[in-house]
Motif scaffolding. Sequence first.
Motif, PDB file in Angstrom:
ATOM      1  N   ALA A 142       1.497  17.227 -11.920  1.00  0.00           N
ATOM      2  CA  ALA A 142       1.525  18.634 -11.494  1.00  0.00           C
ATOM      3  C   ALA A 142       2.664  19.375 -12.197  1.00  0.00           C
ATOM      4  CB  ALA A 142       1.683  18.722  -9.984  1.00  0.00           C
ATOM      5  N   GLU A 143       3.810  18.715 -12.322  1.00  0.00           N
ATOM      6  CA  GLU A 143       4.953  19.339 -13.001  1.00  0.00           C
ATOM      7  C   GLU A 143       4.637  19.582 -14.475  1.00  0.00           C
ATOM      8  OE1 GLU A 143       8.493  21.152 -13.589  1.00  0.00           O
ATOM      9  OE2 GLU A 143       7.626  20.572 -11.663  1.00  0.00           O
ATOM     10  N   SER A 144       4.025  18.589 -15.131  1.00  0.00           N
ATOM     11  CA  SER A 144       3.692  18.778 -16.550  1.00  0.00           C
ATOM     12  C   SER A 144       2.619  19.861 -16.707  1.00  0.00           C
ATOM     13  CB  SER A 144       3.247  17.463 -17.186  1.00  0.00           C
ATOM     14  OG  SER A 144       1.997  17.055 -16.676  1.00  0.00           O
ATOM     15  N   GLU A 145       1.672  19.907 -15.785  1.00  0.00           N
ATOM     16  CA  GLU A 145       0.644  20.954 -15.837  1.00  0.00           C
ATOM     17  C   GLU A 145       1.269  22.328 -15.606  1.00  0.00           C
ATOM     18  OE1 GLU A 145      -2.670  20.913 -16.611  1.00  0.00           O
ATOM     19  OE2 GLU A 145      -2.219  18.881 -17.276  1.00  0.00           O
ATOM     20  N   ARG A 146       2.240  22.391 -14.692  1.00  0.00           N
ATOM     21  CA  ARG A 146       2.934  23.657 -14.439  1.00  0.00           C
ATOM     22  C   ARG A 146       3.688  24.087 -15.692  1.00  0.00           C
ATOM     23  NH1 ARG A 146       7.536  25.562 -13.994  1.00  0.00           N
ATOM     24  NH2 ARG A 146       8.602  23.575 -14.005  1.00  0.00           N
ATOM     25  N   ALA A 147       4.375  23.131 -16.329  1.00  0.00           N
ATOM     26  CA  ALA A 147       5.120  23.457 -17.549  1.00  0.00           C
ATOM     27  C   ALA A 147       4.170  23.888 -18.659  1.00  0.00           C
ATOM     28  CB  ALA A 147       5.935  22.241 -18.001  1.00  0.00           C
ATOM     29  N   ARG A 148       3.028  23.185 -18.779  1.00  0.00           N
ATOM     30  CA  ARG A 148       2.040  23.554 -19.794  1.00  0.00           C
ATOM     31  C   ARG A 148       1.471  24.945 -19.516  1.00  0.00           C
ATOM     32  NH1 ARG A 148      -3.370  22.965 -20.757  1.00  0.00           N
ATOM     33  NH2 ARG A 148      -3.793  21.879 -18.807  1.00  0.00           N
ATOM     34  N   ALA A 149       1.214  25.221 -18.253  1.00  0.00           N
ATOM     35  CA  ALA A 149       0.698  26.547 -17.878  1.00  0.00           C
ATOM     36  C   ALA A 149       1.734  27.624 -18.187  1.00  0.00           C
ATOM     37  CB  ALA A 149       0.325  26.568 -16.401  1.00  0.00           C
ATOM     38  N   GLU A 150       3.003  27.293 -17.952  1.00  0.00           N
ATOM     39  CA  GLU A 150       4.071  28.257 -18.243  1.00  0.00           C
ATOM     40  C   GLU A 150       4.156  28.521 -19.747  1.00  0.00           C
ATOM     41  OE1 GLU A 150       8.813  28.055 -17.812  1.00  0.00           O
ATOM     42  OE2 GLU A 150       7.735  27.696 -15.932  1.00  0.00           O
ATOM     43  N   ARG A 154       0.836  -1.204   0.000  1.00  0.00           N
ATOM     44  CA  ARG A 154       0.000   0.000   0.000  1.00  0.00           C
ATOM     45  C   ARG A 154       0.868   1.250   0.000  1.00  0.00           C
ATOM     46  NH1 ARG A 154      -2.986  -3.060   3.574  1.00  0.00           N
ATOM     47  NH2 ARG A 154      -2.105  -1.999   5.378  1.00  0.00           N
ATOM     48  N   GLU A 155       1.949   1.228   0.769  1.00  0.00           N
ATOM     49  CA  GLU A 155       2.858   2.384   0.815  1.00  0.00           C
ATOM     50  C   GLU A 155       3.526   2.586  -0.539  1.00  0.00           C
ATOM     51  OE1 GLU A 155       4.899   5.694   2.038  1.00  0.00           O
ATOM     52  OE2 GLU A 155       3.143   4.731   2.887  1.00  0.00           O
ATOM     53  N   GLU A 156       3.952   1.484  -1.184  1.00  0.00           N
ATOM     54  CA  GLU A 156       4.545   1.591  -2.519  1.00  0.00           C
ATOM     55  C   GLU A 156       3.534   2.168  -3.503  1.00  0.00           C
ATOM     56  OE1 GLU A 156       6.076  -2.196  -3.753  1.00  0.00           O
ATOM     57  OE2 GLU A 156       7.510  -2.289  -2.111  1.00  0.00           O
ATOM     58  N   GLN A 157       2.284   1.684  -3.433  1.00  0.00           N
ATOM     59  CA  GLN A 157       1.239   2.197  -4.310  1.00  0.00           C
ATOM     60  C   GLN A 157       1.008   3.683  -4.052  1.00  0.00           C
ATOM     61  OE1 GLN A 157      -0.238   0.856  -6.877  1.00  0.00           O
ATOM     62  NE2 GLN A 157      -1.597   2.579  -7.238  1.00  0.00           N
ATOM     63  N   ARG A 158       0.979   4.055  -2.774  1.00  0.00           N
ATOM     64  CA  ARG A 158       0.799   5.460  -2.415  1.00  0.00           C
ATOM     65  C   ARG A 158       1.946   6.296  -2.956  1.00  0.00           C
ATOM     66  NH1 ARG A 158       2.028   9.331   0.997  1.00  0.00           N
ATOM     67  NH2 ARG A 158       3.639   8.185   2.068  1.00  0.00           N
ATOM     68  N   GLN A 159       3.171   5.770  -2.855  1.00  0.00           N
ATOM     69  CA  GLN A 159       4.341   6.489  -3.371  1.00  0.00           C
ATOM     70  C   GLN A 159       4.262   6.622  -4.890  1.00  0.00           C
ATOM     71  OE1 GLN A 159       6.720   8.138  -1.839  1.00  0.00           O
ATOM     72  NE2 GLN A 159       5.896   7.617   0.161  1.00  0.00           N
ATOM     73  N   ARG A 160       3.824   5.535  -5.578  1.00  0.00           N
ATOM     74  CA  ARG A 160       3.677   5.608  -7.039  1.00  0.00           C
ATOM     75  C   ARG A 160       2.628   6.645  -7.407  1.00  0.00           C
ATOM     76  NH1 ARG A 160       4.209  -0.049  -6.660  1.00  0.00           N
ATOM     77  NH2 ARG A 160       1.949  -0.328  -6.757  1.00  0.00           N
ATOM     78  N   GLU A 161       1.516   6.640  -6.693  1.00  0.00           N
ATOM     79  CA  GLU A 161       0.459   7.618  -6.976  1.00  0.00           C
ATOM     80  C   GLU A 161       0.938   9.035  -6.686  1.00  0.00           C
ATOM     81  OE1 GLU A 161      -2.803   6.254  -4.597  1.00  0.00           O
ATOM     82  OE2 GLU A 161      -3.282   4.598  -5.961  1.00  0.00           O
ATOM     83  N   LEU A 162       1.692   9.182  -5.602  1.00  0.00           N
ATOM     84  CA  LEU A 162       2.241  10.495  -5.272  1.00  0.00           C
ATOM     85  C   LEU A 162       3.209  10.954  -6.349  1.00  0.00           C
ATOM     86  CD1 LEU A 162       2.518  12.831  -3.262  1.00  0.00           C
ATOM     87  CD2 LEU A 162       4.278  11.499  -2.091  1.00  0.00           C
ATOM     88  N   SER A 163       4.058  10.033  -6.798  1.00  0.00           N
ATOM     89  CA  SER A 163       5.019  10.368  -7.859  1.00  0.00           C
ATOM     90  C   SER A 163       4.282  10.734  -9.148  1.00  0.00           C
ATOM     91  CB  SER A 163       5.948   9.176  -8.100  1.00  0.00           C
ATOM     92  OG  SER A 163       6.823   9.444  -9.161  1.00  0.00           O
ATOM     93  N   ALA A 164       3.254   9.958  -9.481  1.00  0.00           N
ATOM     94  CA  ALA A 164       2.478  10.264 -10.688  1.00  0.00           C
ATOM     95  C   ALA A 164       1.794  11.622 -10.556  1.00  0.00           C
ATOM     96  CB  ALA A 164       1.445   9.169 -10.940  1.00  0.00           C
TER      97      ALA A 164
END
Length: 188
Positions: free
Chosen positions: A117-125, A102-112
């Motif tokens: 968020a990073e791609s959305e920030r770059a797209r917004a920029e 569950r922690e690994e899944q949570r970490q994968r989801e957090l990473s995703a």
Amino acid sequence: EARLVTVDAGFAQVAHEALIREWPTLRQWLEEDRAGLRIQRKLTEAAQEWARLERDEGLLFRGARLAEAGEWAAAHPGMLNPLEQEFIDRSRAQVNREAAEREEQRQRELSAAQQLAESERARAEVQSRAAARLRRGAIGLGAALLIAAIFAIISLIFANQAQHNAEKARSGQLAAQALTLVEQHPQR
């Protein structure tokens, strides 16, 4: 022998009185032992069923059942047989493994989510820069239109002035011709 019977009867009387006086404590002990025996019986039955079904992980204890069995096992060391001990150990290992998954899944989801968020920030920029370019282009186009309008007004003014001057010149030319004609043909 009579004396022995009297001593035994006296002891029985004292034991009986103590039993009556301490009955709540005895009842509590019996209840605690009964609860412990129920836990042990459930554990034994579950461990035997687990072994009978080739150690199916779905039968391992989790949650409250594991906590209850683990507490009982800790309070009664040495009362577990090897199968019951293995069952509890495997149950704990399974719970730990599931928690790790569950922690690994949570970490994968957090990473995703972070990547998104990073791609959305770059797209917004990128969109922000494009919007800024469009604003600058619109301002430039507006300025060019304003300059063109000013030149159009100026050219209309000059065209009007040129036409007025042309009419004046033509008028002057006609007046000069009229004077020439008047001198040549005064009656006309």
